[in-house]
Design an enzyme around this catalytic site. Structure first.
Site, mmCIF file in Angstrom:
data_model
loop_
_atom_site.group_PDB
_atom_site.id
_atom_site.type_symbol
_atom_site.label_atom_id
_atom_site.label_comp_id
_atom_site.label_asym_id
_atom_site.label_seq_id
_atom_site.Cartn_x
_atom_site.Cartn_y
_atom_site.Cartn_z
ATOM 1 N N TYR A 14 31.553 81.733 71.250
ATOM 2 C CA TYR A 14 30.712 82.940 71.373
ATOM 3 C C TYR A 14 29.254 82.551 71.685
ATOM 4 C CZ TYR A 14 31.777 87.938 70.612
ATOM 5 O OH TYR A 14 32.090 89.264 70.777
ATOM 6 N N GLU A 71 25.445 83.356 79.557
ATOM 7 C CA GLU A 71 25.102 84.666 80.142
ATOM 8 C C GLU A 71 23.580 84.855 80.201
ATOM 9 O OE1 GLU A 71 27.281 87.819 78.101
ATOM 10 O OE2 GLU A 71 29.060 86.555 78.035
HETATM 11 C C1 LIG Z 1 25.520 98.032 80.821
HETATM 12 C C2 LIG Z 1 25.097 96.740 80.296
HETATM 13 C C3 LIG Z 1 25.512 96.478 78.879
HETATM 14 C C4 LIG Z 1 24.991 95.196 78.406
HETATM 15 C C5 LIG Z 1 25.099 95.027 76.917
HETATM 16 C C6 LIG Z 1 24.509 93.738 76.532
HETATM 17 C C7 LIG Z 1 24.583 93.393 75.113
HETATM 18 C C8 LIG Z 1 25.706 92.492 74.789
HETATM 19 C C9 LIG Z 1 25.562 91.714 73.573
HETATM 20 C C10 LIG Z 1 26.812 90.951 73.212
HETATM 21 C C11 LIG Z 1 27.293 90.099 74.270
HETATM 22 C C12 LIG Z 1 28.670 89.525 74.046
HETATM 23 C C13 LIG Z 1 29.044 88.770 75.247
HETATM 24 C C14 LIG Z 1 30.344 88.119 75.118
HETATM 25 C C15 LIG Z 1 30.486 86.864 75.403
HETATM 26 C C16 LIG Z 1 31.740 86.210 75.198
HETATM 27 O O1 LIG Z 1 32.822 86.739 75.137
HETATM 28 S S1 LIG Z 1 31.602 84.559 75.018
HETATM 29 C C17 LIG Z 1 33.217 83.939 74.665
HETATM 30 C C18 LIG Z 1 33.599 84.085 73.200
HETATM 31 N N1 LIG Z 1 33.994 85.413 72.951
HETATM 32 C C19 LIG Z 1 34.733 85.787 71.930
HETATM 33 O O2 LIG Z 1 35.126 85.010 71.082
HETATM 34 C C20 LIG Z 1 35.096 87.221 71.923
HETATM 35 C C21 LIG Z 1 35.415 87.675 70.592
HETATM 36 N N2 LIG Z 1 35.649 89.078 70.685
HETATM 37 C C22 LIG Z 1 36.854 89.615 70.478
HETATM 38 O O3 LIG Z 1 37.737 88.937 70.131
HETATM 39 C C23 LIG Z 1 37.119 91.073 70.685
HETATM 40 O O4 LIG Z 1 36.703 91.346 71.945
HETATM 41 C C24 LIG Z 1 36.495 92.020 69.712
HETATM 42 C C25 LIG Z 1 36.795 93.421 70.178
HETATM 43 C C26 LIG Z 1 35.011 91.822 69.702
HETATM 44 C C27 LIG Z 1 36.984 91.801 68.321
HETATM 45 O O5 LIG Z 1 38.148 92.299 68.062
HETATM 46 P P1 LIG Z 1 38.661 92.517 66.536
HETATM 47 O O6 LIG Z 1 37.913 93.590 65.881
HETATM 48 O O7 LIG Z 1 38.855 91.202 65.838
HETATM 49 O O8 LIG Z 1 39.927 93.056 66.723
HETATM 50 P P2 LIG Z 1 41.071 92.816 67.691
HETATM 51 O O9 LIG Z 1 41.305 91.391 68.003
HETATM 52 O O10 LIG Z 1 40.799 93.697 68.847
HETATM 53 O O11 LIG Z 1 42.276 93.275 66.798
HETATM 54 C C28 LIG Z 1 42.279 94.451 65.978
HETATM 55 C C29 LIG Z 1 43.697 94.940 65.906
HETATM 56 O O12 LIG Z 1 44.049 95.461 67.174
HETATM 57 C C30 LIG Z 1 45.152 94.753 67.705
HETATM 58 N N3 LIG Z 1 44.927 94.625 69.142
HETATM 59 C C31 LIG Z 1 43.759 94.613 69.781
HETATM 60 N N4 LIG Z 1 43.929 94.466 71.082
HETATM 61 C C32 LIG Z 1 45.260 94.363 71.276
HETATM 62 C C33 LIG Z 1 46.051 94.184 72.420
HETATM 63 N N5 LIG Z 1 45.525 94.048 73.642
HETATM 64 N N6 LIG Z 1 47.378 94.137 72.242
HETATM 65 C C34 LIG Z 1 47.935 94.249 71.013
HETATM 66 N N7 LIG Z 1 47.212 94.427 69.894
HETATM 67 C C35 LIG Z 1 45.896 94.482 70.028
HETATM 68 C C36 LIG Z 1 45.120 93.424 66.993
HETATM 69 O O13 LIG Z 1 46.329 92.787 66.969
HETATM 70 C C37 LIG Z 1 44.684 93.850 65.626
HETATM 71 O O14 LIG Z 1 45.761 94.447 64.970
HETATM 72 P P3 LIG Z 1 45.977 94.343 63.406
HETATM 73 O O15 LIG Z 1 46.385 92.937 63.158
HETATM 74 O O16 LIG Z 1 47.048 95.303 63.122
HETATM 75 O O17 LIG Z 1 44.674 94.688 62.761
#
Ligand SMILES: CCCCCCCCCCCCC/C=C/C(=O)SCCNC(=O)CCNC(=O)[C@H](O)C(C)(C)COP(=O)(O)OP(=O)(O)OC[C@H]1O[C@@H](n2cnc3c(N)ncnc32)[C@H](O)[C@@H]1OP(=O)(O)O
Length: 249
Positions: A171, A178
């Site tokens: 991250y 970026e």
């Molecule tokens: C107009 C201009 C706007 C500009 C704005 C600028 C500001 C920006 C500031 C921030 C910049 C960030 C830039 C990002 C950079 C990068 O990505 S660098 C690389 C490293 N990145 C990461 O590690 C990303 C980490 N982020 C994530 O993992 C996710 O995107 C998240 C949404 C932030 C976090 O997700 P989280 O809350 O942990 O939940 P989920 O993983 O989504 O899971 C919750 C439950 O939902 C289920 N689920 C979600 N998606 C799916 C799917 N596709 N299929 C099946 N199930 C899904 C998941 O299994 C979970 O279920 P439960 O176990 O039942 O809870």
């Protein structure tokens, strides 16, 4: 490789509990939504894997990062734009992720792909582009395979571990890539006045893309820590079983 079943400390009872929980989730979500998500996650894992292989091959053949972005841009744009569906998944309630968290995450990526790297050609060969490309690619292969294996109810422990540990480094690396890329674009944007609207014009509106970029960079300061701490909380919950009462993100 250890599986989630092996990961359990309570043997059979906990295994049965996990199976019941998975079956319960599927019932709540519905068969069609589960099938769609499985397809979506497999397609996204494959897409980011293709991107990873293309990047490694490019570097091994050319020995430089120059030209890398150009060679992979179509695949990147396609799969990152496809990820807009993640906001739709949250909105229609087939995944429980917060719309706000997913929205900030996906829109910042779309912004980087289309309004920065695609639009501002002179920055495409910056090292910082490679930095965020590598961070995004490793993250997405891990994340989408985590979702896929979870949906199939066969989650290897290593994938779960990777999903909730890699981000600790990736991250900040991605965000640094970026921000450095936007920073590198600033002089060019200022000089050309690209994507800006100057007064006077018949609509009497003005927009300065240079200042928009500065504001976007500044917005990382409040937003990024929120996403990062959100992930740290998720990590404690999923890997260490802590019960966490989340405020609205
Ligand atoms: C107009 C201009 C706007 C500009 C704005 C600028 C500001 C920006 C500031 C921030 C910049 C960030 C830039 C990002 C950079 C990068 O990505 S660098 C690389 C490293 N990145 C990461 O590690 C990303 C980490 N982020 C994530 O993992 C996710 O995107 C998240 C949404 C932030 C976090 O997700 P989280 O809350 O942990 O939940 P989920 O993983 O989504 O899971 C919750 C439950 O939902 C289920 N689920 C979600 N998606 C799916 C799917 N596709 N299929 C099946 N199930 C899904 C998941 O299994 C979970 O279920 P439960 O176990 O039942 O809870």
């Amino acid at each position: 490789m250890a599986s989630s079943e092996e990961d359990s400390t309570n043997g059979g009872a906990s295994e049965a509990g996990e199976e019941r929980e998975a079956a319960g989730k599927m019932r709540r979500r519905g068969l069609l939504a589960t099938a769609w998500l499985t397809f979506y996650n497999i397609a996204m894992t494959a897409g980011w894997l293709v991107l990873a292989i293309a990047m490694v091959r490019f570097y091994m053949e050319k020995g430089t990062h120059k030209g890398l972005y150009k060679s992979i841009q179509k695949t990147l744009k396609f799969f990152q734009t496809f990820a807009l569906l993640e906001i739709v998944h949250c909105l229609i309630g087939i995944v429980p992720t917060s719309v706000l968290v997913a929205g900030v995450q996906v829109s910042s990526r779309i912004f980087m792909v289309w309004l920065v790297t695609h639009s501002i050609k002179p920055i495409q060969n910056e090292e910082s582009v490679v930095l965020f490309l590598v961070a995004w690619t490793v993250t997405e292969i891990t994340r989408y395979s985590f979702y896929t294996f979870s949906l199939l109810d066969h989650l290897p422990y290593f994938v779960k571990w990777a999903r909730y540990n890699f981000f600790i480094i990736l991250y900040p690396v991605g965000v640094a890539g970026e921000l450095l890329t936007i920073y590198a674009a600033l002089p060019y944007v200022k000089k050309t006045g690209m994507l800006s609207i100057r007064l006077p014009n018949k609509y009497n509106v003005s927009f300065d893309y240079y200042y928009f970029l500065l504001i976007t960079m500044a917005s990382y300061i409040p937003l990024f820590p929120q996403l990062y701490f959100h992930m740290l909380r998720q990590r404690r919950k999923v890997l260490h079983g802590e019960v966490i009462v989340e405020k609205d993100d």
